[in-house]
Design an enzyme around this catalytic site. Structure first.
Site, PDB file in Angstrom:
ATOM      1  N   LYS A 120      45.061  14.375   5.441  1.00 35.82           N
ATOM      2  CA  LYS A 120      45.469  13.601   6.966  1.00 35.82           C
ATOM      3  C   LYS A 120      46.351  12.453   6.662  1.00 35.82           C
ATOM      4  O   LYS A 120      47.379  12.281   7.392  1.00 35.82           O
ATOM      5  CB  LYS A 120      44.283  12.845   7.305  1.00 35.82           C
ATOM      6  CG  LYS A 120      43.341  13.840   8.108  1.00 35.82           C
ATOM      7  CD  LYS A 120      42.142  13.525   8.966  1.00 35.82           C
ATOM      8  CE  LYS A 120      41.270  14.278   9.592  1.00 35.82           C
ATOM      9  NZ  LYS A 120      40.275  13.947  10.406  1.00 35.82           N
ATOM     10  N   LYS A 203      41.572  26.578  11.696  1.00 31.79           N
ATOM     11  CA  LYS A 203      40.307  26.378  12.494  1.00 31.79           C
ATOM     12  C   LYS A 203      40.344  25.872  14.034  1.00 31.79           C
ATOM     13  O   LYS A 203      41.411  25.046  13.987  1.00 31.79           O
ATOM     14  CB  LYS A 203      39.154  25.374  11.841  1.00 31.79           C
ATOM     15  CG  LYS A 203      39.385  24.157  11.791  1.00 31.79           C
ATOM     16  CD  LYS A 203      38.152  23.461  11.482  1.00 31.79           C
ATOM     17  CE  LYS A 203      38.278  21.824  11.851  1.00 31.79           C
ATOM     18  NZ  LYS A 203      37.033  21.097  11.791  1.00 31.79           N
ATOM     19  N   LYS A 206      39.704  20.031  17.683  1.00 34.20           N
ATOM     20  CA  LYS A 206      39.996  18.968  18.802  1.00 34.20           C
ATOM     21  C   LYS A 206      41.568  18.599  18.938  1.00 34.20           C
ATOM     22  O   LYS A 206      42.041  18.316  19.929  1.00 34.20           O
ATOM     23  CB  LYS A 206      39.185  17.777  18.979  1.00 34.20           C
ATOM     24  CG  LYS A 206      37.573  18.175  19.078  1.00 34.20           C
ATOM     25  CD  LYS A 206      36.967  16.798  19.567  1.00 34.20           C
ATOM     26  CE  LYS A 206      35.479  16.994  18.736  1.00 34.20           C
ATOM     27  NZ  LYS A 206      35.723  16.338  17.296  1.00 34.20           N
TER      28      LYS A 206
HETATM   29  N1  AQP Z   1      36.685  25.599  14.541  1.00 34.05           N
HETATM   30  C1  AQP Z   1      35.218  25.164  14.278  1.00 34.05           C
HETATM   31  N2  AQP Z   1      34.328  26.176  13.883  1.00 34.05           N
HETATM   32  C2  AQP Z   1      33.092  25.797  13.560  1.00 34.05           C
HETATM   33  N3  AQP Z   1      32.581  24.647  13.438  1.00 34.05           N
HETATM   34  C3  AQP Z   1      33.593  23.606  13.727  1.00 34.05           C
HETATM   35  N4  AQP Z   1      33.308  22.235  13.889  1.00 34.05           N
HETATM   36  C4  AQP Z   1      34.455  21.619  14.291  1.00 34.05           C
HETATM   37  N5  AQP Z   1      35.628  22.575  14.404  1.00 34.05           N
HETATM   38  C5  AQP Z   1      34.901  23.731  14.172  1.00 34.05           C
HETATM   39  C6  AQP Z   1      32.130  21.562  13.649  1.00 34.05           C
HETATM   40  O1  AQP Z   1      31.681  20.810  14.605  1.00 34.05           O
HETATM   41  C7  AQP Z   1      31.262  19.471  14.199  1.00 34.05           C
HETATM   42  C8  AQP Z   1      31.732  18.397  14.666  1.00 34.05           C
HETATM   43  O2  AQP Z   1      32.899  18.062  14.326  1.00 34.05           O
HETATM   44  P1  AQP Z   1      33.599  16.641  14.427  1.00 34.05           P
HETATM   45  O3  AQP Z   1      33.880  16.164  15.621  1.00 34.05           O
HETATM   46  O4  AQP Z   1      32.962  15.611  13.568  1.00 34.05           O
HETATM   47  O5  AQP Z   1      35.025  16.714  13.643  1.00 34.05           O
HETATM   48  P2  AQP Z   1      35.873  17.853  13.014  1.00 34.05           P
HETATM   49  O6  AQP Z   1      34.921  18.933  12.117  1.00 34.05           O
HETATM   50  O7  AQP Z   1      36.964  17.280  12.724  1.00 34.05           O
HETATM   51  O8  AQP Z   1      36.004  18.707  14.359  1.00 34.05           O
HETATM   52  P3  AQP Z   1      37.647  18.895  15.136  1.00 34.05           P
HETATM   53  O9  AQP Z   1      37.441  19.602  16.255  1.00 34.05           O
HETATM   54  O10 AQP Z   1      38.518  19.462  14.396  1.00 34.05           O
HETATM   55  O11 AQP Z   1      38.086  17.341  15.562  1.00 34.05           O
HETATM   56  P4  AQP Z   1      39.108  16.463  15.170  1.00 34.05           P
HETATM   57  O12 AQP Z   1      40.465  17.241  15.567  1.00 34.05           O
HETATM   58  O13 AQP Z   1      38.925  15.387  15.969  1.00 34.05           O
HETATM   59  O14 AQP Z   1      39.299  16.315  13.761  1.00 34.05           O
HETATM   60  C9  AQP Z   1      31.194  19.615  12.547  1.00 34.05           C
HETATM   61  O15 AQP Z   1      29.979  20.024  12.223  1.00 34.05           O
HETATM   62  C10 AQP Z   1      32.181  20.593  12.521  1.00 34.05           C
HETATM   63  O16 AQP Z   1      31.947  21.328  11.124  1.00 34.05           O
END
Ligand code: AQP
Length: 340
Positions: A120, A203, A206
């Site tokens: 990051k 993956k 968000k």
């Molecule tokens: N693509 C994915 N497939 C399966 N599981 C996923 N998770 C996120 N993306 C996928 C799971 O969602 C939970 C919450 O995630 P988070 O909000 O704590 O952060 P993250 O993993 O970083 O999710 P994002 O969507 O990628 O958010 P940003 O862009 O803000 O960093 C976790 O259990 C994660 O494994």
């Protein structure tokens, strides 16, 4: 061992950041869907880590709205406040208190080896990287250790942070006396990793760069159907599961399977028998999605229309969380010689 309360069933804990207006299909199929199952057999603690969200820039009004919307989405998806403790991280100040203690027990080199920070911070550049982003894993360790959970459902990308959490728990216990439960990470059964529709080897995220690659749970069905229909596939024209050579088709199969509960093999066999093309795969996947999101949106709107009920749920959640967290922090402070 000092336990913060009497644990009769095993405790699980997990969180989801309020970093977008809507959660996406990956958040649901890879995390929240399993949380819903786990709340039946475990003492479940689920929270919105809004202090983590400010490790990167956030607009205050947006952050507040997304936090409330995040809670309403968890409730609409099926997290039951009668079974689970649902709370917002900033409403339980013990998270920040324990995070500082754990930060002081972490080596600078040790924290510097966290690959998520390296990735990051490289992407953002040093001037746009906060020290908070560097401390993110120690705050996550505090989130976990405060509640003495035996099990922490985590995605593959969080494994290194969980390992640090385990190391910090053991380090504290050996320096100051048995205090923390050393938690185990696990990937719950049925958790599906969902990939970006436009870039099906990355993956779904968000913060993904192309909105067309993301299926948001709260988007209008028309928008999501359009995104599914323009998902990247391949030129082979045969519907089969092959992550390596057919990531786009495989992703759609996994999505449809997780939403309908039908095994991928069965879906593939039916398409094979019908001589179906990718158009059918996309149409059926979009229909399964619409059948899931339409009632979800209705339930979400109902929760959002009742802010007093949301506040009541969060007040109770924060109270239940603090009742577990406070004795633990008091014990930690006492053992370290900190006045409280
Ligand atoms: N693509 C994915 N497939 C399966 N599981 C996923 N998770 C996120 N993306 C996928 C799971 O969602 C939970 C919450 O995630 P988070 O909000 O704590 O952060 P993250 O993993 O970083 O999710 P994002 O969507 O990628 O958010 P940003 O862009 O803000 O960093 C976790 O259990 C994660 O494994």
């Amino acid at each position: 061992m000092v336990m913060s309360d009497e644990v009769t069933v095993q405790r699980v804990l997990s969180g989801i950041q309020p970093t977008a207006d809507s959660y996406h299909l990956g958040n649901y199929l890879g995390a929240v869907k399993q949380w819903i199952d786990l709340q039946n057999g475990y003492d479940a603690f689920y929270f919105i880590p809004n202090l983590h969200a400010i490790t990167v820039d956030q607009d205050p009004v947006e952050l507040r709205d997304r936090t409330t919307a995040g809670v309403a989405q968890l409730l609409a998806l099926g997290i039951d406040p009668e079974k689970s403790t649902i709370f917002v991280q900033s409403q339980v100040p013990q998270h920040a208190e324990l995070a500082w203690v754990l930060t002081c027990l972490t080596g600078f080199g040790e924290a510097s080896r966290m690959t998520q920070f390296k990735d990051k911070s490289t992407k953002r550049g040093a001037d746009r990287t906060s020290a908070g982003l560097f401390m993110y894993p120690m705050l996550m360790a505090a989130d976990i250790l405060l509640y003495s959970p035996q099990l922490v459902p985590v995605g593959e990308d969080q494994r290194q942070h969980l390992e640090l959490t385990r190391n910090l728990a053991e380090r504290f216990n050996s320096r100051f006396g048995e205090t923390f439960v050393v938690p185990d990470g696990f990937i719950p059964e049925g958790a599906a990793k969902i990939y970006d529709l436009q870039e099906p080897t990355a993956k779904m995220s968000k913060s993904g760069t192309n909105p067309k690659g993301i299926v948001n749970l709260l988007d209008a069905p028309k928008t999501s159907a359009k995104r599914i229909k323009s998902a990247v596939t391949d030129n082979e024209g045969v519907i089969r599961f092959d992550r390596e050579n057919k990531p786009g088709v495989s992703n759609l199969l996994v999505i449809q399977s997780a939403l309908t509960g039908r095994p991928v093999d069965e879906i593939v066999a039916d398409y094979d028998a019908a001589g179906a093309q990718y158009g059918a795969l996309k149409t059926d996947t979009a229909a399964a999605l619409e059948a899931f999101t339409t009632p979800l949106k209705q339930r979400y709107d109902e929760f959002m229309a009742d802010p007093a009920e949301l506040k009541r749920i969060l007040d109770r959640g924060a109270e239940k969380a603090a009742a577990v967290a406070e004795p633990l922090v008091a014990d930690v402070y006492a053992k370290m010689g900190l006045l409280r």
